[in-house]
Scaffold this motif. Sequence first.
Motif, PDB file in Angstrom:
ATOM      1  N   LEU A 193       0.856  -1.187   0.000  1.00 22.34           N
ATOM      2  CA  LEU A 193       0.000   0.000   0.000  1.00 22.34           C
ATOM      3  C   LEU A 193       0.889   1.232   0.000  1.00 22.34           C
ATOM      4  CD1 LEU A 193      -2.833   1.312   0.285  1.00 22.34           C
ATOM      5  CD2 LEU A 193      -2.478   1.253   2.762  1.00 22.34           C
ATOM      6  N   LEU A 194       0.726   2.053  -1.017  1.00 21.78           N
ATOM      7  CA  LEU A 194       1.546   3.254  -1.170  1.00 21.78           C
ATOM      8  C   LEU A 194       0.675   4.487  -0.951  1.00 21.78           C
ATOM      9  CD1 LEU A 194       4.477   3.981  -1.920  1.00 21.78           C
ATOM     10  CD2 LEU A 194       3.754   4.152  -4.289  1.00 21.78           C
ATOM     11  N   VAL A 195       1.140   5.425  -0.118  1.00 25.90           N
ATOM     12  CA  VAL A 195       0.357   6.611   0.227  1.00 25.90           C
ATOM     13  C   VAL A 195       1.215   7.863   0.075  1.00 25.90           C
ATOM     14  CG1 VAL A 195      -1.037   7.762   1.993  1.00 25.90           C
ATOM     15  CG2 VAL A 195      -0.992   5.255   1.880  1.00 25.90           C
ATOM     16  N   TYR A 196       0.662   8.853  -0.617  1.00 25.98           N
ATOM     17  CA  TYR A 196       1.270  10.183  -0.724  1.00 25.98           C
ATOM     18  C   TYR A 196       0.366  11.181  -0.012  1.00 25.98           C
ATOM     19  CZ  TYR A 196       5.104   9.357  -4.030  1.00 25.98           C
ATOM     20  OH  TYR A 196       6.277   8.969  -4.605  1.00 25.98           O
ATOM     21  N   VAL A 197       0.947  12.302   0.418  1.00 25.68           N
ATOM     22  CA  VAL A 197       0.195  13.306   1.155  1.00 25.68           C
ATOM     23  C   VAL A 197       0.410  14.674   0.518  1.00 25.68           C
ATOM     24  CG1 VAL A 197       2.083  13.717   2.786  1.00 25.68           C
ATOM     25  CG2 VAL A 197      -0.239  14.243   3.481  1.00 25.68           C
ATOM     26  N   GLU A 208       4.142  14.979  -0.927  1.00 23.81           N
ATOM     27  CA  GLU A 208       5.256  14.240  -0.354  1.00 23.81           C
ATOM     28  C   GLU A 208       4.895  12.766  -0.146  1.00 23.81           C
ATOM     29  OE1 GLU A 208       8.239  13.561  -0.142  1.00 23.81           O
ATOM     30  OE2 GLU A 208       8.949  15.307   1.001  1.00 23.81           O
ATOM     31  N   PHE A 209       5.893  11.910  -0.267  1.00 24.53           N
ATOM     32  CA  PHE A 209       5.740  10.489   0.043  1.00 24.53           C
ATOM     33  C   PHE A 209       5.427  10.355   1.531  1.00 24.53           C
ATOM     34  CE2 PHE A 209       7.616   6.609   1.727  1.00 24.53           C
ATOM     35  CZ  PHE A 209       7.144   5.637   0.863  1.00 24.53           C
ATOM     36  N   LEU A 210       4.415   9.558   1.878  1.00 26.82           N
ATOM     37  CA  LEU A 210       4.057   9.384   3.286  1.00 26.82           C
ATOM     38  C   LEU A 210       4.521   8.025   3.809  1.00 26.82           C
ATOM     39  CD1 LEU A 210       2.740  10.825   5.647  1.00 26.82           C
ATOM     40  CD2 LEU A 210       0.583   9.715   5.048  1.00 26.82           C
ATOM     41  N   PHE A 211       4.022   6.937   3.209  1.00 29.25           N
ATOM     42  CA  PHE A 211       4.507   5.625   3.642  1.00 29.25           C
ATOM     43  C   PHE A 211       4.182   4.553   2.611  1.00 29.25           C
ATOM     44  CE2 PHE A 211       0.196   5.567   5.556  1.00 29.25           C
ATOM     45  CZ  PHE A 211      -0.258   4.312   5.148  1.00 29.25           C
ATOM     46  N   CYS A 212       4.860   3.433   2.773  1.00 31.24           N
ATOM     47  CA  CYS A 212       4.594   2.231   1.985  1.00 31.24           C
ATOM     48  C   CYS A 212       4.582   1.067   2.964  1.00 31.24           C
ATOM     49  CB  CYS A 212       5.674   2.032   0.913  1.00 31.24           C
ATOM     50  SG  CYS A 212       5.479   0.516  -0.055  1.00 31.24           S
ATOM     51  N   LYS A 213       3.420   0.420   3.103  1.00 31.98           N
ATOM     52  CA  LYS A 213       3.274  -0.664   4.069  1.00 31.98           C
ATOM     53  C   LYS A 213       2.728  -1.905   3.371  1.00 31.98           C
ATOM     54  CE  LYS A 213       4.048   2.037   7.744  1.00 31.98           C
ATOM     55  NZ  LYS A 213       5.268   1.912   8.581  1.00 31.98           N
ATOM     56  N   PRO A 214       3.191  -3.088   3.775  1.00 34.77           N
ATOM     57  CA  PRO A 214       2.639  -4.318   3.192  1.00 34.77           C
ATOM     58  C   PRO A 214       1.274  -4.642   3.779  1.00 34.77           C
ATOM     59  CG  PRO A 214       4.290  -4.857   4.840  1.00 34.77           C
ATOM     60  CD  PRO A 214       4.294  -3.351   4.706  1.00 34.77           C
ATOM     61  N   LEU A 215       0.383  -5.159   2.955  1.00 33.49           N
ATOM     62  CA  LEU A 215      -0.901  -5.704   3.417  1.00 33.49           C
ATOM     63  C   LEU A 215      -0.701  -7.212   3.524  1.00 33.49           C
ATOM     64  CD1 LEU A 215      -3.218  -3.605   1.079  1.00 33.49           C
ATOM     65  CD2 LEU A 215      -2.879  -3.251   3.521  1.00 33.49           C
ATOM     66  N   GLU A 216      -0.496  -7.685   4.745  1.00 37.39           N
ATOM     67  CA  GLU A 216      -0.014  -9.050   4.947  1.00 37.39           C
ATOM     68  C   GLU A 216      -0.972 -10.135   4.477  1.00 37.39           C
ATOM     69  OE1 GLU A 216      -0.022  -6.713   7.230  1.00 37.39           O
ATOM     70  OE2 GLU A 216       2.079  -6.356   7.795  1.00 37.39           O
ATOM     71  N   THR A 217      -2.269  -9.900   4.590  1.00 41.32           N
ATOM     72  CA  THR A 217      -3.226 -10.962   4.222  1.00 41.32           C
ATOM     73  C   THR A 217      -4.137 -10.478   3.098  1.00 41.32           C
ATOM     74  OG1 THR A 217      -4.625 -10.235   6.071  1.00 41.32           O
ATOM     75  CG2 THR A 217      -3.142 -12.097   6.468  1.00 41.32           C
ATOM     76  N   THR A 218      -5.346 -10.074   3.458  1.00 40.23           N
ATOM     77  CA  THR A 218      -6.293  -9.610   2.441  1.00 40.23           C
ATOM     78  C   THR A 218      -6.081  -8.130   2.126  1.00 40.23           C
ATOM     79  OG1 THR A 218      -7.901  -9.179   4.200  1.00 40.23           O
ATOM     80  CG2 THR A 218      -8.030 -11.305   3.063  1.00 40.23           C
ATOM     81  N   THR A 219      -6.714  -7.670   1.037  1.00 35.57           N
ATOM     82  CA  THR A 219      -6.561  -6.265   0.610  1.00 35.57           C
ATOM     83  C   THR A 219      -7.931  -5.605   0.468  1.00 35.57           C
ATOM     84  OG1 THR A 219      -6.506  -6.951  -1.713  1.00 35.57           O
ATOM     85  CG2 THR A 219      -4.393  -6.732  -0.589  1.00 35.57           C
ATOM     86  N   THR A 220      -8.787  -5.816   1.468  1.00 33.80           N
ATOM     87  CA  THR A 220     -10.123  -5.235   1.447  1.00 33.80           C
ATOM     88  C   THR A 220     -10.067  -3.761   1.855  1.00 33.80           C
ATOM     89  OG1 THR A 220     -10.565  -5.792   3.749  1.00 33.80           O
ATOM     90  CG2 THR A 220     -11.099  -7.467   2.096  1.00 33.80           C
TER      91      THR A 220
END
Length: 552
Positions: A193-197, A208-220
Amino acid sequence: MDHVEKNIKKRKYSKDFLQYDFTSIITAGIEKPQCVICCEVLSAEYMKPNKLKRHFDSKHLSFAGKDTNYFRSKANGLKKARLDTGGEYHKQNVAAVEASYLVALRIARAMKPHTIAEDLLLPTTKDIVRVMIGDEFVTKLSAIPLSNDTVRRRIDDMSADILDQVIQEIKSPLPIFSIQLDESTDVANCSQLLVYVRYINDGDFKDEFLFCKPLETTTTARDVFDKVGSFLKEHKISWEKVCGVCTDGAPAMLGCQSGFQRLVLNESPKVIRTHCMIHRQILAMKTLPQELQEVMKSVISSVNFVKVSTLNSRLFLKLCNKLDAPNNALLFHTEVRWLSRGKVLKRVFELRDVLKTFFNQKARLQFKALFSNKSELQKIAYLVDIFAILNKLNLSLQGPNEHDIEPDKRITMIISVKEHLHMLVDKISSYFPNLPDTPFALARNPFTVKVEDVPETAQEEFIELINSDAARTDFSTMPVTKFWIKCLQSYPVLSETVLRLLPFPTTYLCETGFSNLLVIKSKYRSRLVVEYDLRCALAKTALRISDLVRKK
């Protein structure tokens, strides 16, 4: 991992190590070996005779004739130098740490593996220094810590510094912001999951780039919402400060009843929800009337007939050269490439006479008719025109481009064209948020808006603004965004009404971010936690290197 750490902790410095020119130093509570010649500090796992000897033999073999007393004298001098914070040793150590940060930053921005510093950059630099300056300066370079683990730690430090600055900037002066987000799968089949702000900073809007986090299981939608919510909670930021959200078209993101944007609306009722505006030619294709759909399919089939055969491609090239065609090759249509369809159509229309001759020679009557019939050519011309406009719109969101096709439109096409344009307008309009016109009118020009159209809470400030000569001067000389940010101090309620129009129109930053992510996290680095490298590579915020060095 615990077993390795226990073994490292058991390794102690022995006075016998002095024969290999090594003394010891304690950093962060861990005893590590330090070379008394080049002052390089190795990791605790190097506290073994064979590893220390390897360092000595590879870097200081010219000192092999020296006895232990010589190295003991060097060690004593080194220990004294450590205590002198104004001395040469301290200055060299600070310089070495700063150099390691700068090298790590270049590695992150170039999106290269962390091992490149130790394996390539440092040896190359030593070769250059040895040849251009002299051997005596090479030993100074050995003091720069550039191991794989060190580079990783430096990148982690710089990423944390960038994030700290971004969080502080988000919280002031007007603590509202918008986000764009998208989800994609990386090379390790992990959903990221990639998020900009976007927020107000230094008198203007900042993306600006905010964060990039893995979605470990589902992507709902709930998974995405929880991931973003967890980040906001960690940094003590309220959902109510989110004034805009832009996502792509996936149902999990955009669902009206339970999608991500609906969940955000529940937490922040004033949020403006937008759909990414990039993929317009895909919408255009979906809304084509059947008559134009058939023409589009025929054009693609005719291109494939020429391109899939090597012989046909050679014959077509020869015919283009013989007829002095403006181009000598057709383009393949690729569904996943945004601008593919428009470029294919444009090239086909430019080579229509050559294609007519080619299909006549090949006795392909269906394709020949496509480029002989005026009615069919008019439909192709319209498709060229509409996709050129859509592509130009796309590129205006990403970069400049020019299209100069002016096709001929005939009366026989009016019904199909009108039908398509009406469908296209309806389809694209559905992706725009349903918002009142007043904030947009105020943003464009407050001096053309009526008092009664302004929200009651801001009417008093509005009257003051339109009667201010200074405000009129500022509006005529400043960009609109900077004007309203400047008005925050004098007209806070009115300015916030306008500045809440922060939402991203597209998820283009996320799209480019994913392209960079795939470079950083390749099949050779599939287990890398990519967020820190990605932040250093993409962030616009300036690093405080001197502060990081001082902490070390």
